[in-house]
Design a protein around this motif. Sequence first.
Motif, mmCIF file in Angstrom:
data_model
loop_
_atom_site.group_PDB
_atom_site.id
_atom_site.type_symbol
_atom_site.label_atom_id
_atom_site.label_comp_id
_atom_site.label_asym_id
_atom_site.label_seq_id
_atom_site.Cartn_x
_atom_site.Cartn_y
_atom_site.Cartn_z
ATOM 1 N N VAL A 146 -9.028 29.409 -97.408
ATOM 2 C CA VAL A 146 -8.706 28.771 -98.676
ATOM 3 C C VAL A 146 -7.754 29.712 -99.416
ATOM 4 C CG1 VAL A 146 -10.800 27.384 -98.850
ATOM 5 C CG2 VAL A 146 -10.793 29.696 -99.788
ATOM 6 N N PRO A 147 -6.840 29.150 -100.215
ATOM 7 C CA PRO A 147 -5.872 29.991 -100.922
ATOM 8 C C PRO A 147 -6.507 30.727 -102.105
ATOM 9 C CG PRO A 147 -5.567 27.692 -101.503
ATOM 10 C CD PRO A 147 -6.627 27.731 -100.430
ATOM 11 N N TRP A 148 -5.740 31.633 -102.687
ATOM 12 C CA TRP A 148 -6.185 32.338 -103.884
ATOM 13 C C TRP A 148 -6.486 31.313 -104.971
ATOM 14 C CZ3 TRP A 148 -7.346 37.370 -104.044
ATOM 15 C CH2 TRP A 148 -6.818 38.197 -103.050
ATOM 16 N N HIS A 149 -7.620 31.497 -105.650
ATOM 17 C CA HIS A 149 -8.025 30.564 -106.693
ATOM 18 C C HIS A 149 -9.029 31.219 -107.624
ATOM 19 C CE1 HIS A 149 -11.108 30.125 -103.549
ATOM 20 N NE2 HIS A 149 -11.926 29.714 -104.510
ATOM 21 N N ILE A 150 -9.339 30.502 -108.718
ATOM 22 C CA ILE A 150 -10.401 30.924 -109.637
ATOM 23 C C ILE A 150 -11.309 29.729 -109.898
ATOM 24 C CG2 ILE A 150 -9.013 32.691 -110.815
ATOM 25 C CD1 ILE A 150 -8.841 30.698 -113.210
ATOM 26 N N HIS A 151 -12.495 30.031 -110.390
ATOM 27 C CA HIS A 151 -13.420 29.017 -110.898
ATOM 28 C C HIS A 151 -13.545 29.325 -112.389
ATOM 29 C CE1 HIS A 151 -14.209 27.992 -106.779
ATOM 30 N NE2 HIS A 151 -14.457 29.256 -106.540
ATOM 31 N N PRO A 165 2.355 23.302 -85.009
ATOM 32 C CA PRO A 165 1.690 23.703 -83.760
ATOM 33 C C PRO A 165 0.972 25.038 -83.927
ATOM 34 C CG PRO A 165 3.946 23.002 -83.339
ATOM 35 C CD PRO A 165 3.776 23.064 -84.831
ATOM 36 N N GLY A 166 -0.271 25.084 -83.505
ATOM 37 C CA GLY A 166 -1.048 26.315 -83.582
ATOM 38 C C GLY A 166 -1.649 26.605 -84.939
ATOM 39 N N ALA A 167 -1.399 25.755 -85.945
ATOM 40 C CA ALA A 167 -1.954 25.994 -87.277
ATOM 41 C C ALA A 167 -3.453 25.752 -87.251
ATOM 42 C CB ALA A 167 -1.302 25.069 -88.303
ATOM 43 N N PRO A 168 -4.235 26.606 -87.918
ATOM 44 C CA PRO A 168 -5.680 26.402 -87.933
ATOM 45 C C PRO A 168 -6.046 25.152 -88.725
ATOM 46 C CG PRO A 168 -5.061 28.182 -89.402
ATOM 47 C CD PRO A 168 -3.818 27.755 -88.688
ATOM 48 N N PRO A 169 -7.188 24.566 -88.423
ATOM 49 C CA PRO A 169 -7.608 23.381 -89.168
ATOM 50 C C PRO A 169 -7.926 23.728 -90.621
ATOM 51 C CG PRO A 169 -9.105 23.854 -87.336
ATOM 52 C CD PRO A 169 -8.102 24.945 -87.387
ATOM 53 N N LYS A 170 -7.909 22.716 -91.441
ATOM 54 C CA LYS A 170 -8.189 22.878 -92.867
ATOM 55 C C LYS A 170 -9.690 23.034 -93.096
ATOM 56 C CE LYS A 170 -7.226 20.639 -97.250
ATOM 57 N NZ LYS A 170 -6.620 19.500 -97.908
ATOM 58 N N VAL A 171 -10.056 23.826 -94.089
ATOM 59 C CA VAL A 171 -11.447 23.982 -94.500
ATOM 60 C C VAL A 171 -11.941 22.632 -95.023
ATOM 61 C CG1 VAL A 171 -12.997 25.137 -96.119
ATOM 62 C CG2 VAL A 171 -11.140 26.423 -95.010
ATOM 63 N N ASP A 204 -0.211 32.302 -93.319
ATOM 64 C CA ASP A 204 -0.855 32.289 -92.003
ATOM 65 C C ASP A 204 -1.863 31.152 -91.886
ATOM 66 O OD1 ASP A 204 0.538 34.552 -91.306
ATOM 67 O OD2 ASP A 204 -1.111 35.925 -91.756
ATOM 68 N N TYR A 205 -2.244 30.562 -93.010
ATOM 69 C CA TYR A 205 -3.224 29.496 -93.047
ATOM 70 C C TYR A 205 -2.665 28.311 -93.834
ATOM 71 C CZ TYR A 205 -6.339 33.254 -91.657
ATOM 72 O OH TYR A 205 -6.919 34.286 -90.995
ATOM 73 N N PRO A 206 -1.702 27.601 -93.246
ATOM 74 C CA PRO A 206 -1.090 26.499 -94.006
ATOM 75 C C PRO A 206 -2.071 25.392 -94.307
ATOM 76 C CG PRO A 206 -0.408 26.432 -91.716
ATOM 77 C CD PRO A 206 -1.204 27.703 -91.895
ATOM 78 N N GLU A 207 -1.919 24.790 -95.462
ATOM 79 C CA GLU A 207 -2.771 23.677 -95.890
ATOM 80 C C GLU A 207 -2.057 22.364 -95.602
ATOM 81 O OE1 GLU A 207 -5.891 23.661 -97.467
ATOM 82 O OE2 GLU A 207 -5.945 25.763 -96.913
ATOM 83 N N ASP A 208 -2.820 21.280 -95.502
ATOM 84 C CA ASP A 208 -2.209 19.969 -95.394
ATOM 85 C C ASP A 208 -1.514 19.634 -96.690
ATOM 86 O OD1 ASP A 208 -3.049 19.369 -92.827
ATOM 87 O OD2 ASP A 208 -4.947 18.506 -93.498
ATOM 88 N N THR A 264 -17.141 24.032 -94.576
ATOM 89 C CA THR A 264 -17.050 24.420 -93.171
ATOM 90 C C THR A 264 -15.668 24.988 -92.941
ATOM 91 O OG1 THR A 264 -18.612 22.715 -92.521
ATOM 92 C CG2 THR A 264 -17.222 23.632 -90.782
ATOM 93 N N PHE A 265 -15.634 26.245 -92.508
ATOM 94 C CA PHE A 265 -14.401 26.944 -92.201
ATOM 95 C C PHE A 265 -14.235 26.947 -90.682
ATOM 96 C CE2 PHE A 265 -15.316 28.481 -96.363
ATOM 97 C CZ PHE A 265 -14.172 29.055 -96.903
#
Length: 161
Positions: free
Chosen positions: A68-73, A31-37, A156-160, A61-62
Amino acid sequence: MTLTKTTRALAGALFLLALWAGAPAVHAREPGAPPKVQAEHIATEPLATDPDKEVDIQMYTFPPQSAVPWHIHKDAVEIEYALHGSIMLEEEGKPPYEVAKGKTNVLAPNVVHRGWNPSKTEAATLYVVRIKPKGAPLATIVPAPAETAGAPAASDYPEDD
Protein backbone atom coordinates in the motif's frame (compact mmCIF):
# COMPACT_ATOMS: atom_id res chain seq x y z
CA MET A 1 -39.31 -13.22 -36.83
CA THR A 2 -42.29 -14.22 -34.73
CA LEU A 3 -42.97 -12.74 -31.34
CA THR A 4 -41.71 -15.92 -29.67
CA LYS A 5 -38.38 -15.85 -31.53
CA THR A 6 -38.01 -12.14 -30.80
CA THR A 7 -38.74 -12.73 -27.12
CA ARG A 8 -36.18 -15.58 -26.97
CA ALA A 9 -33.55 -13.48 -28.75
CA LEU A 10 -34.17 -10.57 -26.40
CA ALA A 11 -34.04 -12.84 -23.35
CA GLY A 12 -30.79 -14.37 -24.60
CA ALA A 13 -29.26 -10.96 -25.21
CA LEU A 14 -30.31 -9.76 -21.74
CA PHE A 15 -28.86 -12.93 -20.18
CA LEU A 16 -25.51 -12.39 -21.93
CA LEU A 17 -25.55 -8.73 -20.90
CA ALA A 18 -26.23 -9.72 -17.29
CA LEU A 19 -23.35 -12.21 -17.37
CA TRP A 20 -21.03 -9.62 -18.83
CA ALA A 21 -22.07 -6.90 -16.37
CA GLY A 22 -21.72 -9.22 -13.39
CA ALA A 23 -18.30 -10.54 -14.37
CA PRO A 24 -15.42 -9.27 -12.25
CA ALA A 25 -13.51 -6.47 -13.89
CA VAL A 26 -10.20 -7.41 -15.42
CA HIS A 27 -7.66 -4.66 -15.09
CA ALA A 28 -4.56 -4.47 -17.21
CA ARG A 29 -1.40 -4.71 -15.16
CA GLU A 30 2.16 -4.35 -16.18
CA PRO A 31 3.88 -7.68 -16.80
CA GLY A 32 5.32 -8.98 -13.55
CA ALA A 33 3.53 -6.38 -11.41
CA PRO A 34 2.42 -7.74 -8.03
CA PRO A 35 -1.30 -8.04 -7.37
CA LYS A 36 -3.14 -5.28 -5.57
CA VAL A 37 -3.80 -5.49 -1.82
CA GLN A 38 -7.40 -6.59 -1.24
CA ALA A 39 -9.58 -4.98 1.44
CA GLU A 40 -12.66 -6.62 2.90
CA HIS A 41 -14.96 -4.40 4.96
CA ILE A 42 -16.27 -6.23 8.02
CA ALA A 43 -18.15 -3.60 10.03
CA THR A 44 -18.53 0.06 10.90
CA GLU A 45 -20.24 0.84 14.20
CA PRO A 46 -20.59 3.96 16.37
CA LEU A 47 -18.12 4.16 19.24
CA ALA A 48 -20.27 3.65 22.33
CA THR A 49 -18.45 6.24 24.43
CA ASP A 50 -18.20 8.97 21.78
CA PRO A 51 -20.97 9.67 19.24
CA ASP A 52 -18.52 11.66 17.08
CA LYS A 53 -16.35 8.56 16.48
CA GLU A 54 -16.81 5.15 14.91
CA VAL A 55 -15.05 1.79 14.90
CA ASP A 56 -14.21 0.46 11.45
CA ILE A 57 -13.02 -3.12 10.95
CA GLN A 58 -11.29 -4.36 7.79
CA MET A 59 -9.42 -7.47 6.67
CA TYR A 60 -6.49 -6.82 4.31
CA THR A 61 -4.87 -9.51 2.19
CA PHE A 62 -1.43 -8.66 0.85
CA PRO A 63 -0.51 -11.02 -2.00
CA PRO A 64 3.21 -11.79 -2.29
CA GLN A 65 5.24 -8.63 -2.95
CA SER A 66 2.25 -6.29 -2.82
CA ALA A 67 2.10 -2.96 -0.99
CA VAL A 68 0.00 0.00 0.00
CA PRO A 69 1.30 3.52 -0.70
CA TRP A 70 2.31 6.11 1.88
CA HIS A 71 -0.80 7.32 3.71
CA ILE A 72 -2.24 8.60 6.98
CA HIS A 73 -5.35 7.86 9.01
CA LYS A 74 -6.40 11.39 9.95
CA ASP A 75 -7.22 11.61 13.65
CA ALA A 76 -7.63 7.81 13.82
CA VAL A 77 -5.96 5.10 15.87
CA GLU A 78 -5.19 1.92 13.92
CA ILE A 79 -4.79 -1.46 15.62
CA GLU A 80 -3.38 -4.24 13.44
CA TYR A 81 -3.24 -7.98 14.07
CA ALA A 82 -1.39 -10.28 11.66
CA LEU A 83 -3.48 -13.38 10.99
CA HIS A 84 -1.22 -14.95 8.38
CA GLY A 85 2.26 -14.23 7.03
CA SER A 86 4.02 -11.02 7.94
CA ILE A 87 3.94 -7.41 6.82
CA MET A 88 6.69 -4.83 6.87
CA LEU A 89 5.61 -1.40 8.07
CA GLU A 90 7.50 1.83 7.76
CA GLU A 91 6.62 5.03 9.58
CA GLU A 92 8.05 8.35 8.48
CA GLY A 93 11.51 8.81 10.03
CA LYS A 94 11.75 5.22 11.36
CA PRO A 95 13.27 2.06 9.93
CA PRO A 96 10.86 -0.59 8.61
CA TYR A 97 9.66 -3.16 11.15
CA GLU A 98 7.87 -6.48 10.89
CA VAL A 99 4.39 -7.37 12.11
CA ALA A 100 4.48 -11.19 12.04
CA LYS A 101 1.67 -13.72 12.39
CA GLY A 102 0.11 -13.51 15.85
CA LYS A 103 1.58 -10.06 16.58
CA THR A 104 -0.15 -6.71 16.95
CA ASN A 105 0.82 -3.14 16.15
CA VAL A 106 -0.82 0.14 17.16
CA LEU A 107 -0.40 3.26 15.02
CA ALA A 108 -1.09 6.64 16.58
CA PRO A 109 -3.27 9.15 14.72
CA ASN A 110 -1.80 11.04 11.74
CA VAL A 111 1.34 8.89 11.38
CA VAL A 112 2.64 8.85 7.80
CA HIS A 113 3.25 5.19 7.00
CA ARG A 114 3.06 2.38 4.46
CA GLY A 115 3.12 -1.40 4.46
CA TRP A 116 4.23 -4.17 2.15
CA ASN A 117 4.55 -7.95 1.95
CA PRO A 118 8.19 -8.81 1.23
CA SER A 119 7.49 -12.52 0.66
CA LYS A 120 7.79 -13.82 -2.88
CA THR A 121 5.55 -16.81 -2.15
CA GLU A 122 3.28 -16.25 0.85
CA ALA A 123 0.27 -13.94 1.19
CA ALA A 124 -0.18 -12.02 4.42
CA THR A 125 -3.47 -11.11 6.11
CA LEU A 126 -4.04 -8.27 8.58
CA TYR A 127 -7.13 -7.74 10.73
CA VAL A 128 -7.37 -3.97 11.25
CA VAL A 129 -9.53 -1.99 13.67
CA ARG A 130 -9.62 1.80 13.41
CA ILE A 131 -11.20 4.26 15.80
CA LYS A 132 -11.82 7.32 13.68
CA PRO A 133 -13.95 10.46 13.38
CA LYS A 134 -17.47 9.56 12.24
CA GLY A 135 -17.76 9.68 8.44
CA ALA A 136 -14.06 10.44 7.88
CA PRO A 137 -12.18 8.58 5.14
CA LEU A 138 -10.26 5.47 6.18
CA ALA A 139 -7.00 6.73 4.69
CA THR A 140 -5.51 9.65 2.81
CA ILE A 141 -2.67 8.99 0.36
CA VAL A 142 0.30 11.32 0.94
CA PRO A 143 3.59 11.93 -0.88
CA ALA A 144 6.51 9.75 0.17
CA PRO A 145 8.65 11.37 2.86
CA ALA A 146 11.99 12.80 1.75
CA GLU A 147 13.84 10.35 3.98
CA THR A 148 12.91 6.67 3.87
CA ALA A 149 14.80 3.64 5.10
CA GLY A 150 15.59 2.15 1.70
CA ALA A 151 12.50 -0.05 1.54
CA PRO A 152 10.96 -0.76 -1.89
CA ALA A 153 9.96 2.34 -3.85
CA ALA A 154 6.26 2.92 -4.39
CA SER A 155 6.85 2.46 -8.13
CA ASP A 156 7.93 -1.12 -7.38
CA TYR A 157 4.32 -1.79 -6.36
CA PRO A 158 2.08 -0.19 -8.98
CA GLU A 159 -1.59 0.20 -8.15
CA ASP A 160 -4.52 -0.33 -10.48
CA ASP A 161 -5.94 2.80 -12.09
